[in-house]
Design a protein around this motif. Structure first.
Motif, mmCIF file in Angstrom:
data_model
loop_
_atom_site.group_PDB
_atom_site.id
_atom_site.type_symbol
_atom_site.label_atom_id
_atom_site.label_comp_id
_atom_site.label_asym_id
_atom_site.label_seq_id
_atom_site.Cartn_x
_atom_site.Cartn_y
_atom_site.Cartn_z
ATOM 1 N N VAL A 47 0.877 -1.163 0.000
ATOM 2 C CA VAL A 47 0.000 0.000 0.000
ATOM 3 C C VAL A 47 0.917 1.217 0.000
ATOM 4 O O VAL A 47 1.652 1.449 0.959
ATOM 5 C CB VAL A 47 -0.932 0.015 1.223
ATOM 6 C CG1 VAL A 47 -1.684 1.335 1.320
ATOM 7 C CG2 VAL A 47 -1.917 -1.155 1.154
ATOM 8 N N PHE A 70 -7.033 2.026 -0.321
ATOM 9 C CA PHE A 70 -7.070 0.981 0.702
ATOM 10 C C PHE A 70 -8.100 1.308 1.769
ATOM 11 O O PHE A 70 -8.869 0.440 2.203
ATOM 12 C CB PHE A 70 -5.686 0.811 1.321
ATOM 13 C CG PHE A 70 -5.604 -0.303 2.331
ATOM 14 C CD1 PHE A 70 -5.764 -1.614 1.943
ATOM 15 C CD2 PHE A 70 -5.360 -0.020 3.674
ATOM 16 C CE1 PHE A 70 -5.699 -2.644 2.883
ATOM 17 C CE2 PHE A 70 -5.282 -1.037 4.608
ATOM 18 C CZ PHE A 70 -5.457 -2.351 4.217
ATOM 19 N N ASN A 115 3.529 -1.899 4.759
ATOM 20 C CA ASN A 115 2.417 -2.586 5.423
ATOM 21 C C ASN A 115 2.218 -2.040 6.835
ATOM 22 O O ASN A 115 1.090 -1.830 7.288
ATOM 23 C CB ASN A 115 2.677 -4.093 5.522
ATOM 24 C CG ASN A 115 2.690 -4.824 4.200
ATOM 25 O OD1 ASN A 115 2.912 -6.029 4.167
ATOM 26 N ND2 ASN A 115 2.483 -4.130 3.085
ATOM 27 N N ALA A 119 -0.541 0.752 5.788
ATOM 28 C CA ALA A 119 -1.742 -0.097 5.845
ATOM 29 C C ALA A 119 -2.203 -0.333 7.276
ATOM 30 O O ALA A 119 -3.407 -0.245 7.572
ATOM 31 C CB ALA A 119 -1.473 -1.430 5.149
#
Length: 355
Positions: A47, A70, A115, A119
């Motif tokens: 992401v 996302f 991540n 994210a």
């Protein structure tokens, strides 16, 4: 972009936007759930917000979504579905509580530090759990994964030709980054068809020939143990992606066993919760086989994921061949909504070689 059979020039994206716009997806979701009980597992890699594609010298195909995309996707899953954990799926398979209808699982492969940085805050804010499959040999190392570095080398090398005698390759390397990305993707596909020894030899050869040893790079960093422990403490799951992100079925049996068992041992000794799920690196149909599945069972995994597209019908689920739905950065929220609702129509088609 692939086309649906019988739709002529209508692409998956266009049909998804139409389905989303006219409001048929909620009804389609109810009808589907009435005749099929399954679990959808979404597969992400990175992401990232990339202001300029031409300045990003790594594999754009591994960027699954921007932060905005996302967040929209997680909001949709929370609103229309029931996000669960792998531990819930495993418990259901072992006779525990049944999964809720519309169960979905969010997963990430490889273990990139975005991540954690980008994210994880979204997941924590929205209360959506996720599984992070990590290659343990890269944790805390800062070293990019071998396939990422291969793409990076092709993108930035000053060489004007790519010559790999073992693969019969003698390609001109143009100056333009877009064309180089196409060549890098073709090379990656060719490499993944080879056994592990030849894959490693080719990548090492290019590193020496182009004087580009694999070193830490800010655009492609793995996570640290500290970051993984923080995510686990906050309700995220951590799983194995092998030690060095090697295609398990391409290894000799002893080396394959070590990748499967040693990655679990490292995670179990560094984290609080024993690891129960493995994701086969690359994950296509030639990335794992029955020997790999048997090794996963011996090592103590309760389930394992491929990268083959599809969902998992609970009445005939194969716990060591779980299918997933790849999320790609080209997907706007309409396409993502359509894929989540009717994956049989809107998921990406099967690719033998995935990540």
């Amino acid at each position: 972009m692939a086309r649906l059979p019988g739709t002529g020039l209508v692409t998956r994206h266009a049909l998804a936007r139409l389905s989303h716009a006219v409001g048929v997806l909620p009804a389609a979701q109810r009808v589907r759930a009435a005749w099929l009980r399954d679990v959808r597992i979404f597969a992400y890699h990175r992401v990232l917000d990339i202001p300029d594609d031409d300045a990003f010298m790594f594999d754009l195909a591994l960027v699954s979504a921007s932060v905005r995309q996302f967040r929209e996707q997680m909001l949709l899953l929370r609103r229309k579905f029931q996000p669960v954990r792998f531990q819930d799926l495993i418990a259901a398979l072992q006779g525990g509580p049944a999964l809720p209808r519309h169960a979905v699982i969010v997963s990430f492969d490889d273990g990139y530090d975005d991540n954690y940085r980008l994210a994880f805050p979204v997941l924590r804010e929205l209360g959506v759990p996720a599984m992070f499959f990590v290659a343990t040999g890269h944790i805390d190392s800062g070293a990019p994964y071998a396939y990422d570095w291969l793409v990076h080398m092709v993108c930035v090398t000053a060489a004007d030709r790519l010559v790999i005698a073992q693969l019969g390759i003698n390609w001109a390397l143009p100056a333009g980054i877009e064309t180089r990305r196409v060549l890098a993707a073709a090379l990656l596909d060719r490499i993944k068809r080879c056994d592990d020894a030849l894959q490693s030899a080719v990548i090492s050869q290019l590193q020496l020939e182009w004087d580009m040893p694999r070193t830490p790079h800010p655009d492609c960093r793995p996570m640290s143990w500290e970051q993984l422990r923080e995510m686990e403490a906050d309700g995220m799951e951590i799983g194995s992606h092998g030690v060095n992100h090697r295609m398990l079925a391409k290894l000799l049996p002893g080396a394959m066993e070590n990748e499967v068992a040693c990655s679990k041992a490292a995670l179990d000794s560094n984290l609080d919760i024993p690891v129960s799920v493995l994701a086969y690196p690359v994950g296509g149909s030639d990335a794992y086989d029955q020997l790999t599945i048997d090794a996963a069972k011996r090592a103590g995994y309760s389930a394992a994921c491929s990268y083959i597209p599809g969902t998992n019908a609970l009445v005939r689920i194969a716990p060591y061949m779980l299918r997933r739905l790849a999320v790609e950065r080209e997907m706007d929220i309409a396409w993502f909504d359509a894929m989540a609702t009717l994956p049989e129509l809107f998921a990406y088609p099967a690719r033998k070689h995935a990540d």
